[in-house]
Design an enzyme around this catalytic site. Structure first.
Site, PDB file in Angstrom:
ATOM      1  N   THR A  39       0.830  -1.201   0.000  1.00 42.22           N
ATOM      2  CA  THR A  39       0.000   0.000   0.000  1.00 42.22           C
ATOM      3  C   THR A  39       0.866   1.252   0.000  1.00 42.22           C
ATOM      4  OG1 THR A  39      -1.746  -1.183   1.183  1.00 42.22           O
ATOM      5  CG2 THR A  39      -1.845   1.224   1.199  1.00 42.22           C
ATOM      6  N   HIS A  42       1.958   1.856  -3.418  1.00 37.42           N
ATOM      7  CA  HIS A  42       0.896   2.497  -4.209  1.00 37.42           C
ATOM      8  C   HIS A  42       0.874   4.000  -3.947  1.00 37.42           C
ATOM      9  CE1 HIS A  42      -1.119  -0.830  -6.203  1.00 37.42           C
ATOM     10  NE2 HIS A  42      -1.059  -1.529  -5.094  1.00 37.42           N
TER      11      HIS A  42
END
Length: 340
Positions: A39, A42
């Protein structure tokens, strides 16, 4: 104190900041270690720019000790070892009222939607704290959050002892899912392209498969006596893996989508129809998942030393992202407290 922030445009900045005192209902944590995850990648890639407010102090996989306790907080004391379940929900939306607070429709994922743990002193709501048992190494405890993800994924699948489970993607979460699934009694096969990762996973006594070398459908059918797997976990985030996942599941089998897919993917709905497959999403975790994760880390079920490739100082956070991007690490921890 030092902080690491995402400033947009693939930029990580390390700078000095003044710590603030914890507000009523908060505790202040002296952060020991923060893990970097998919994450966070990202965020670094800009895929979540529409969501995050920059500059963002990010990070949510962590361990530390309580440094100060805000007004009205009970049950916690300075020096207690803790990790954080980084979810703050509103308690009023339809999801919360239905008992699904962990996926609140207005969820504040702390470390993404609000400041995270890549700072030496971090103020969080007291209700997010999860106690660590005495004697648990703080570097190992920084893995509790991703372990909780894996526990939630396995529970979401309703995996039963004796089931067969295929894990597509042998990164940190894939290895953790495989470990938790085996601990819960499943027989596990991990599909992974990277040769080094396969070797590491085989070192944990898991069966692995390079889908470029052997036909994955044939292997899974042979392994399951022609039935297909009870559960398929899609952890890779690759479009091809999504297309192929339906071909690996048995009649009325389950596919659990774990990876974050930033764009829509093709899926073989004919196969879903033909075999009456179930496709489930698995996003974060519940409190019980965190509590189980703490137990698994404390009991040594989780191969923490294999997963933690290295520990870097806070000043090297940007370099750590370069290594993660290039696939040169399984899990990198940031030593926020300057212990190493």
């Amino acid at each position: 104190m030092l902080t690491a922030t995402y400033s947009g445009d693939r930029t990580i900045e390390v700078s000095e900041a003044e710590p603030s005192t914890p507000a009523p209902g908060q505790v202040q944590i002296a952060v020991a270690y923060t893990g970097l995850c998919g994450t966070d990648l990202h965020i670094f890639h800009g895929s979540m720019d529409a969501r995050v407010q920059t500059p963002l102090v990010f990070g949510h996989e962590m361990s530390g000790t309580i440094a100060a306790v805000g007004e009205g907080v009970t049950g916690w004391a300075v020096g207690d070892g803790v990790t954080v379940m980084p979810l703050a929900w509103d308690g009023t939306c339809p999801a919360c009222l239905a008992g699904n607070q962990h996926i609140c429709q207005n969820l504040d994922f702390i470390g993404i939607d609000s400041p995270g743990s890549l700072q030496a002193l971090w103020n969080v709501p007291a209700e997010t704290l999860v106690r660590l048992p005495a004697g648990v190494a703080l570097d190992h405890a920084a893995l509790v959050e991703p372990v909780a993800v894996a526990v939630h994924d396995v529970r979401r699948a309703n995996l039963q002892p004796g089931d067969t489970a295929v894990v597509i993607g042998g990164g940190p979460i894939g290895v953790l899912i495989a470990t938790v699934a085996r601990h819960f009694g499943a027989d596990v096969l991990v599909i992974e392209l990277d040769e080094k990762r396969r070797a590491q996973i085989e070192g944990l006594s898991f069966a692995t498969l390079d889908p470029r070398a052997r036909d994955q459908v044939a292997v899974v059918e042979e392994w399951t006596g022609g039935a297909g797997a009870d559960v398929v976990f899609e952890v890779s985030g690759a479009a091809q893996a999504v297309r192929g996942a339906t071909s690996l599941a048995k009649v009325r089998g389950t596919i659990v989508v774990v990876a974050i897919h930033p764009t829509p993917r093709e899926i073989d709905l004919q196969r879903v129809f033909w075999r009456e497959l179930s496709i489930l999403g698995a996003r974060v975790y519940e409190r019980r998942d965190f509590e189980t994760a703490v137990e698994l880390v404390a009991d040594g079920v989780i191969p923490a030393d294999l997963l933690i490739t290295r520990i870097v100082p806070l000043s090297k956070t940007a370099e750590a992202f370069a290594d993660l991007e290039a696939g040169r690490a399984m899990k990198i921890l940031v030593d926020v407290a300057g212990q190493r």
